[in-house]
Motif scaffolding. Structure first.
Motif, PDB file in Angstrom:
ATOM      1  N   ARG A 122       1.240 -13.239 -18.537  1.00 31.71           N
ATOM      2  CA  ARG A 122       1.105 -12.297 -17.408  1.00 31.71           C
ATOM      3  C   ARG A 122       2.164 -11.221 -17.565  1.00 31.71           C
ATOM      4  NH1 ARG A 122       3.283 -12.010 -12.007  1.00 31.71           N
ATOM      5  NH2 ARG A 122       1.771 -11.237 -10.474  1.00 31.71           N
ATOM      6  N   VAL A 123       1.789  -9.959 -17.324  1.00 32.04           N
ATOM      7  CA  VAL A 123       2.732  -8.844 -17.435  1.00 32.04           C
ATOM      8  C   VAL A 123       2.782  -8.092 -16.119  1.00 32.04           C
ATOM      9  CG1 VAL A 123       2.959  -6.522 -18.410  1.00 32.04           C
ATOM     10  CG2 VAL A 123       2.785  -8.468 -19.923  1.00 32.04           C
ATOM     11  N   SER A 124       4.006  -7.689 -15.743  1.00 30.36           N
ATOM     12  CA  SER A 124       4.224  -6.876 -14.551  1.00 30.36           C
ATOM     13  C   SER A 124       4.780  -5.529 -14.990  1.00 30.36           C
ATOM     14  CB  SER A 124       5.195  -7.578 -13.603  1.00 30.36           C
ATOM     15  OG  SER A 124       5.492  -6.756 -12.484  1.00 30.36           O
ATOM     16  N   LEU A 125       4.008  -4.464 -14.796  1.00 27.54           N
ATOM     17  CA  LEU A 125       4.395  -3.129 -15.235  1.00 27.54           C
ATOM     18  C   LEU A 125       5.087  -2.355 -14.106  1.00 27.54           C
ATOM     19  CD1 LEU A 125       1.294  -1.870 -17.265  1.00 27.54           C
ATOM     20  CD2 LEU A 125       3.585  -2.248 -18.162  1.00 27.54           C
ATOM     21  N   GLY A 126       6.208  -1.739 -14.433  1.00 24.76           N
ATOM     22  CA  GLY A 126       6.925  -0.920 -13.456  1.00 24.76           C
ATOM     23  C   GLY A 126       6.407   0.509 -13.462  1.00 24.76           C
ATOM     24  N   VAL A 127       5.231   0.726 -12.878  1.00 23.70           N
ATOM     25  CA  VAL A 127       4.631   2.064 -12.863  1.00 23.70           C
ATOM     26  C   VAL A 127       5.328   2.950 -11.836  1.00 23.70           C
ATOM     27  CG1 VAL A 127       2.513   3.359 -12.370  1.00 23.70           C
ATOM     28  CG2 VAL A 127       2.412   1.240 -13.716  1.00 23.70           C
ATOM     29  N   GLN A 128       5.456   2.471 -10.597  1.00 25.20           N
ATOM     30  CA  GLN A 128       6.210   3.085  -9.489  1.00 25.20           C
ATOM     31  C   GLN A 128       5.549   4.297  -8.849  1.00 25.20           C
ATOM     32  OE1 GLN A 128       7.860   0.813  -8.915  1.00 25.20           O
ATOM     33  NE2 GLN A 128       9.066   0.041 -10.610  1.00 25.20           N
ATOM     34  N   ALA A 129       4.838   5.111  -9.594  1.00 24.76           N
ATOM     35  CA  ALA A 129       4.156   6.268  -8.994  1.00 24.76           C
ATOM     36  C   ALA A 129       3.074   6.760  -9.943  1.00 24.76           C
ATOM     37  CB  ALA A 129       5.139   7.394  -8.684  1.00 24.76           C
ATOM     38  N   LEU A 130       2.034   7.390  -9.371  1.00 30.98           N
ATOM     39  CA  LEU A 130       0.973   7.982 -10.181  1.00 30.98           C
ATOM     40  C   LEU A 130       0.976   9.505 -10.047  1.00 30.98           C
ATOM     41  CD1 LEU A 130      -1.935   5.452  -9.444  1.00 30.98           C
ATOM     42  CD2 LEU A 130      -0.519   5.622 -11.520  1.00 30.98           C
ATOM     43  N   ARG A 131       2.124  10.059  -9.686  1.00 31.59           N
ATOM     44  CA  ARG A 131       2.292  11.494  -9.551  1.00 31.59           C
ATOM     45  C   ARG A 131       3.480  11.939 -10.410  1.00 31.59           C
ATOM     46  NH1 ARG A 131      -1.954  10.490  -7.945  1.00 31.59           N
ATOM     47  NH2 ARG A 131      -2.913  10.928  -5.909  1.00 31.59           N
ATOM     48  N   ARG A 169       7.965   8.071  -0.340  1.00 31.07           N
ATOM     49  CA  ARG A 169       8.818   8.874  -1.204  1.00 31.07           C
ATOM     50  C   ARG A 169       9.048  10.249  -0.584  1.00 31.07           C
ATOM     51  NH1 ARG A 169       4.629   6.904  -5.068  1.00 31.07           N
ATOM     52  NH2 ARG A 169       3.866   9.055  -5.140  1.00 31.07           N
ATOM     53  N   GLN A 170       9.953  11.008  -1.178  1.00 30.05           N
ATOM     54  CA  GLN A 170      10.276  12.339  -0.672  1.00 30.05           C
ATOM     55  C   GLN A 170       9.036  13.230  -0.591  1.00 30.05           C
ATOM     56  OE1 GLN A 170      13.755  12.778  -3.593  1.00 30.05           O
ATOM     57  NE2 GLN A 170      14.207  14.324  -2.038  1.00 30.05           N
ATOM     58  N   GLY A 171       8.814  13.795   0.571  1.00 29.77           N
ATOM     59  CA  GLY A 171       7.723  14.737   0.740  1.00 29.77           C
ATOM     60  C   GLY A 171       6.339  14.115   0.774  1.00 29.77           C
ATOM     61  N   GLN A 172       6.253  12.807   0.714  1.00 29.16           N
ATOM     62  CA  GLN A 172       4.944  12.150   0.665  1.00 29.16           C
ATOM     63  C   GLN A 172       4.305  12.105   2.046  1.00 29.16           C
ATOM     64  OE1 GLN A 172       4.854   7.947  -0.506  1.00 29.16           O
ATOM     65  NE2 GLN A 172       3.206   8.415  -1.946  1.00 29.16           N
ATOM     66  N   LYS A 173       3.054  12.512   2.119  1.00 33.66           N
ATOM     67  CA  LYS A 173       2.292  12.482   3.362  1.00 33.66           C
ATOM     68  C   LYS A 173       1.407  11.240   3.396  1.00 33.66           C
ATOM     69  CE  LYS A 173       3.985  16.553   4.237  1.00 33.66           C
ATOM     70  NZ  LYS A 173       5.152  16.676   5.142  1.00 33.66           N
ATOM     71  N   LEU A 174       0.950  10.882   4.583  1.00 34.16           N
ATOM     72  CA  LEU A 174       0.132   9.686   4.751  1.00 34.16           C
ATOM     73  C   LEU A 174      -1.144   9.771   3.914  1.00 34.16           C
ATOM     74  CD1 LEU A 174      -0.308   6.992   6.190  1.00 34.16           C
ATOM     75  CD2 LEU A 174      -1.357   8.262   8.087  1.00 34.16           C
ATOM     76  N   GLY A 178      -2.423   7.420   0.737  1.00 35.70           N
ATOM     77  CA  GLY A 178      -3.719   6.760   0.780  1.00 35.70           C
ATOM     78  C   GLY A 178      -4.551   7.055  -0.464  1.00 35.70           C
ATOM     79  N   ALA A 179      -4.560   8.321  -0.881  1.00 36.69           N
ATOM     80  CA  ALA A 179      -5.323   8.705  -2.074  1.00 36.69           C
ATOM     81  C   ALA A 179      -4.749   8.062  -3.327  1.00 36.69           C
ATOM     82  CB  ALA A 179      -5.320  10.231  -2.217  1.00 36.69           C
ATOM     83  N   GLU A 180      -3.427   8.044  -3.432  1.00 39.87           N
ATOM     84  CA  GLU A 180      -2.778   7.452  -4.603  1.00 39.87           C
ATOM     85  C   GLU A 180      -3.020   5.942  -4.662  1.00 39.87           C
ATOM     86  OE1 GLU A 180       1.688   7.233  -6.648  1.00 39.87           O
ATOM     87  OE2 GLU A 180       1.345   8.409  -4.828  1.00 39.87           O
ATOM     88  N   LEU A 181      -2.961   5.295  -3.504  1.00 37.93           N
ATOM     89  CA  LEU A 181      -3.177   3.852  -3.460  1.00 37.93           C
ATOM     90  C   LEU A 181      -4.606   3.507  -3.874  1.00 37.93           C
ATOM     91  CD1 LEU A 181      -2.300   0.990  -2.833  1.00 37.93           C
ATOM     92  CD2 LEU A 181      -2.705   1.453  -0.399  1.00 37.93           C
ATOM     93  N   ARG A 182      -5.570   4.287  -3.430  1.00 37.29           N
ATOM     94  CA  ARG A 182      -6.963   4.033  -3.817  1.00 37.29           C
ATOM     95  C   ARG A 182      -7.148   4.198  -5.328  1.00 37.29           C
ATOM     96  NH1 ARG A 182      -7.568   6.546   1.295  1.00 37.29           N
ATOM     97  NH2 ARG A 182      -8.627   5.155   2.802  1.00 37.29           N
ATOM     98  N   GLU A 183      -6.475   5.192  -5.903  1.00 39.48           N
ATOM     99  CA  GLU A 183      -6.505   5.339  -7.359  1.00 39.48           C
ATOM    100  C   GLU A 183      -5.928   4.110  -8.042  1.00 39.48           C
ATOM    101  OE1 GLU A 183      -4.604   8.933  -8.693  1.00 39.48           O
ATOM    102  OE2 GLU A 183      -5.485  10.124  -7.064  1.00 39.48           O
TER     103      GLU A 183
END
Length: 381
Positions: A122-131, A169-174, A178-183
């Protein structure tokens, strides 16, 4: 008490303290160095595992977790040395989970097959953000494309893959979150860890924040809205929140972390690693020397503290309340004794913050919003 703690499972945590760079939000025990003697570290980690193995001879190991730092900077042979040592005194469960944390850097991705051959499943990747901009602000060295490539490679090698994201995160809107999480859910394996950004003392972010930097962080209300949206979006796509910050498809929970949260025993080796080990019916806390050089060169690498019954109960309660499944009332009675018998949840249940059945009790989603305060009220002083 020994049998009571066996009910929570038994795990091994191996801490690799080295990173390619120090992330500004990170308060873990991680260090940046130019070179590591892998063979010497392999020998030291294996030696510590054997020492604990002698103390806990014959137990069944449910999980092994390589955390850090950046464990994907380890040589596969170093991982194999630790795994081989773990089999000398402990029996591996048939379904043992062996997780390794990895950064999505190409130089580390090439090692995935080597880690798999060593025994990691099992691997856990530290992606942290998709932006891209947010990855840069978080001090990450990888880009979005590199993260997606790493995820695809990991899926091709391992049956079980998880990754982390940080929100609020800084400047992040709701809506942005939501869009990033769905991705993220569209490309996820069977598990996601979703953490709200916290500014921890001792980090570069803390210093920056104290100096008036880090502008644009979501306020408390927006942070709460993001948390609730996270639960709703994940649940709708089949990723239930089995713990405050962890979401999984059915039967895909992190078995290693469940050992922690269910109050099981776990051995911790490596610089700064913590452990909880029951010996002769008495629960002990262990903590290893924090600095890598000190740990590597010491003849005795950790300190052990015998926990009081109050400490044991407090930890069991604090960890168990993080779980959606709650706490088994029978185990609570065994561990807490009088403390469990006098635990009065009626007011919190009336307030909609907790629930209770004949067999279990736990925290509602509303209660999770104030979990730290709620838990503090229940702990034995």
């Amino acid at each position: 008490m020994s049998d009571t703690w066996r009910a929570g499972g038994f795990g091994l945590y191996v801490h690799w303290p080295f990173c390619e760079a120090k992330c500004p939000y990170c308060d873990f025990n991680s260090h940046v160095v130019s070179q590591v003697d892998q063979s010497r570290w392999a020998e030291a980690l294996a030696s510590e595992i054997r020492r604990y193995g002698v103390m806990t001879e014959g137990r069944v190991l449910n999980s092994i977790y390589f955390g850090g730092g950046t464990p994907s900077l380890m040589d596969p042979q170093t991982v194999r040395a630790a795994l081989d040592a773990s089999r000398e005194h402990w029996a591996w469960a048939n379904d043992i989970e062996i997780t390794l944390e990895a950064n999505p850097r190409s130089v580390e991705i090439r090692k995935f097959e080597g880690f798999s051959l060593a025994g990691v499943n099992r691997v856990s990747l530290g992606v942290q953000a998709l932006r891209p901009d947010d990855l840069r602000k978080l001090g990450r060295l990888h880009g979005v494309d590199e993260a997606l490539s790493a995820l695809n490679v990991a899926k091709s090698v391992f049956d079980r893959v998880t990754f982390d994201l940080i929100y609020a995160r800084q400047g992040q809107k709701l809506n942005d979150w939501g869009a990033e999480l769905r991705e993220a859910l569209d490309i996820a394996g069977d598990h996601l860890s979703l953490y709200q950004l916290t500014i921890e003392q001792g980090t570069a972010f803390w210093d920056r924040f104290q100096a008036g930097g880090l502008r644009g962080l979501p306020d408390e209300d927006l942070g709460a809205d993001m948390y609730l949206a996270t639960q709703e979006i994940c649940e709708a796509q089949g990723f239930s929140a089995y713990e405050v910050s962890n979401h999984a498809r059915p039967d895909a929970m992190s078995r290693h972390n469940m050992v922690y949260w269910r109050g099981g025993d776990y051995v911790g080796v490596g610089p700064g690693a913590h452990g909880r080990v029951t010996l002769n019916g008495q629960r002990h806390a262990t903590v290893a020397r924090r600095m890598p050089g000190d740990w590597l060169n010491a003849s005795f690498r950790d300190e052990t503290e015998r926990l009081s019954s109050g400490d044991v109960w407090n930890e069991f309660l604090m960890m168990g309340l993080r779980l959606s499944e709650g706490i088994d009332s029978a185990r609570a009675a065994q561990i807490g004794g009088d403390k469990a018998e006098t635990l009065d949840l009626s007011t919190l249940i009336d307030m909609g913050l907790m629930w209770q059945t004949n067999e279990r009790f736990g925290v509602t989603q509303s209660g999770r919003m104030v979990l730290n305060t709620l838990t503090a009220d229940l702990l034995t002083v």
